[in-house]
Write a protein that holds these residues in place. Sequence first.
Motif, short mmCIF file in Angstrom:
data_model
loop_
_atom_site.label_atom_id
_atom_site.label_comp_id
_atom_site.label_asym_id
_atom_site.label_seq_id
_atom_site.Cartn_x
_atom_site.Cartn_y
_atom_site.Cartn_z
N ASN A 1 0.85 -1.20 0.00
CA ASN A 1 0.00 0.00 0.00
C ASN A 1 0.89 1.24 0.00
O ASN A 1 1.44 1.62 1.03
N LYS A 2 1.04 1.86 -1.15
CA LYS A 2 1.95 3.01 -1.24
C LYS A 2 1.43 4.21 -0.47
O LYS A 2 2.21 5.01 0.03
N GLU A 3 0.12 4.34 -0.34
CA GLU A 3 -0.43 5.47 0.41
C GLU A 3 -0.04 5.39 1.89
O GLU A 3 0.21 6.41 2.52
N GLU A 4 0.01 4.17 2.42
CA GLU A 4 0.45 4.01 3.80
C GLU A 4 1.91 4.42 3.95
O GLU A 4 2.29 5.05 4.94
N PHE A 5 2.73 4.07 2.97
CA PHE A 5 4.13 4.49 3.04
C PHE A 5 4.26 6.00 2.91
O PHE A 5 5.08 6.63 3.59
N PHE A 6 3.47 6.61 2.03
CA PHE A 6 3.55 8.06 1.86
C PHE A 6 3.26 8.77 3.20
O PHE A 6 3.93 9.74 3.57
N TYR A 7 2.25 8.27 3.91
CA TYR A 7 1.94 8.85 5.22
C TYR A 7 3.09 8.61 6.20
O TYR A 7 3.46 9.51 6.98
N PHE A 8 3.65 7.42 6.18
CA PHE A 8 4.82 7.07 7.00
C PHE A 8 5.97 8.04 6.72
O PHE A 8 6.65 8.52 7.64
N TYR A 9 6.17 8.35 5.45
CA TYR A 9 7.22 9.30 5.06
C TYR A 9 6.92 10.69 5.63
O TYR A 9 7.82 11.34 6.19
N LYS A 10 5.70 11.15 5.47
CA LYS A 10 5.36 12.50 5.95
C LYS A 10 5.58 12.63 7.45
O LYS A 10 6.16 13.62 7.93
N ILE A 11 5.13 11.63 8.21
CA ILE A 11 5.30 11.67 9.66
C ILE A 11 6.78 11.74 10.02
O ILE A 11 7.20 12.53 10.88
N THR A 12 7.60 10.94 9.35
CA THR A 12 9.04 10.91 9.64
C THR A 12 9.70 12.22 9.24
O THR A 12 10.52 12.77 9.99
N PHE A 13 9.36 12.71 8.07
CA PHE A 13 9.86 14.01 7.60
C PHE A 13 9.54 15.11 8.61
O PHE A 13 10.42 15.89 9.01
N ASP A 14 8.30 15.15 9.06
CA ASP A 14 7.88 16.19 10.01
C ASP A 14 8.62 16.06 11.34
O ASP A 14 8.96 17.09 11.96
N CYS A 15 8.86 14.84 11.79
CA CYS A 15 9.56 14.64 13.06
C CYS A 15 10.99 15.20 13.00
O CYS A 15 11.44 15.88 13.93
N VAL A 16 11.69 14.91 11.93
CA VAL A 16 13.06 15.40 11.79
C VAL A 16 13.07 16.91 11.66
O VAL A 16 13.86 17.61 12.31
N LYS A 17 12.19 17.45 10.82
CA LYS A 17 12.15 18.90 10.60
C LYS A 17 11.71 19.66 11.85
O LYS A 17 12.13 20.80 12.06
N GLU A 18 10.90 19.02 12.68
CA GLU A 18 10.50 19.64 13.94
C GLU A 18 11.70 19.83 14.86
O GLU A 18 11.78 20.82 15.60
N CYS A 19 12.63 18.90 14.80
CA CYS A 19 13.84 19.01 15.62
C CYS A 19 14.81 20.05 15.06
O CYS A 19 15.46 20.78 15.83
N ASN A 20 14.93 20.10 13.75
CA ASN A 20 15.80 21.08 13.10
C ASN A 20 15.39 21.19 11.64
O ASN A 20 15.59 20.26 10.86
N HIS A 21 14.82 22.31 11.28
CA HIS A 21 14.27 22.48 9.93
C HIS A 21 15.34 22.49 8.86
O HIS A 21 15.07 22.24 7.69
N ASP A 22 16.58 22.76 9.23
CA ASP A 22 17.66 22.88 8.26
C ASP A 22 18.34 21.55 7.94
O ASP A 22 19.25 21.50 7.11
N ILE A 23 17.92 20.47 8.59
CA ILE A 23 18.44 19.15 8.21
C ILE A 23 17.86 18.79 6.84
O ILE A 23 16.67 18.90 6.61
N GLY A 24 18.73 18.35 5.93
CA GLY A 24 18.28 17.96 4.61
C GLY A 24 17.65 16.58 4.62
O GLY A 24 18.31 15.60 4.98
N PHE A 25 16.38 16.50 4.26
CA PHE A 25 15.65 15.23 4.26
C PHE A 25 15.19 14.95 2.83
O PHE A 25 14.38 15.67 2.27
N GLY A 26 15.71 13.87 2.25
CA GLY A 26 15.43 13.58 0.86
C GLY A 26 14.39 12.50 0.66
O GLY A 26 13.78 12.01 1.60
N THR A 27 14.22 12.11 -0.59
CA THR A 27 13.32 11.01 -0.91
C THR A 27 13.88 9.72 -0.32
O THR A 27 15.05 9.65 0.05
#
Length: 238
Positions: free
Chosen positions: A177-203
Amino acid sequence: DNFLKLHEIPPVDVMQKGFPLKHNFKNMIGIGKAKHILYSDIQHILAEMQREIGFKYITFYGLLDDDMMLYSEDDTGNPKLNFQYIDQIIDFLLSIHLKPFIQLSFMPKALARTPDRTMFYIPSVISLPNSIEKWSFLVKELTKHLLNRYSSQEVEKWPFCLWNEPEDYVHTFGFKNKEEFFYFYKITFDCVKECNHDIGFGTPSLITDTLEQTDDWFKDFMEYCKKNKCNPDFLNYH
């Protein structure tokens, strides 16, 4: 008949203006799993490689694998974290002037929705988390730990990503289910950026063919990211 005869080879003009070579191959080196970097023979090879060649980044799998002993839970299900092996790995890499490519993979067994789905002889668990709240706690605490131990100035130079080949469900590390992974990605992206927005987070680390496939996994992923404000900072593929 297809080979040029010696007299047909045009002469080399040694007087023409030259240009500097860009040794792009020295940007990145890869190794197996994170735990391997703790082995003395691997450390010897990496140190010698850095002395003779000098790469900039190193990428590896399994930073969150159970053999790293990062994540466990107590009797009541509360997360417990141990950063000892991760610290030893990164301390060594920085000591030989290698920056880690932080791939958040794979899933700790205690946190896995499908803990019996594994890859490799020493198993890595290929699963979405059974609790997005506990996963978010893990990602935030790990990111904050890295920032506190190595400084924002240093960690902002490290590329971050989530998972390896999530688009390939049939053969390797992907999810049906790719939609489940997309949500998983968004949550992880947001967690890292919440700690430091300047960390580069890629695909995620994608297979090159994915960019050309007709099933539109990559197109759908990028459209999801645009819609949900989690656009990756760089494209990551191999």
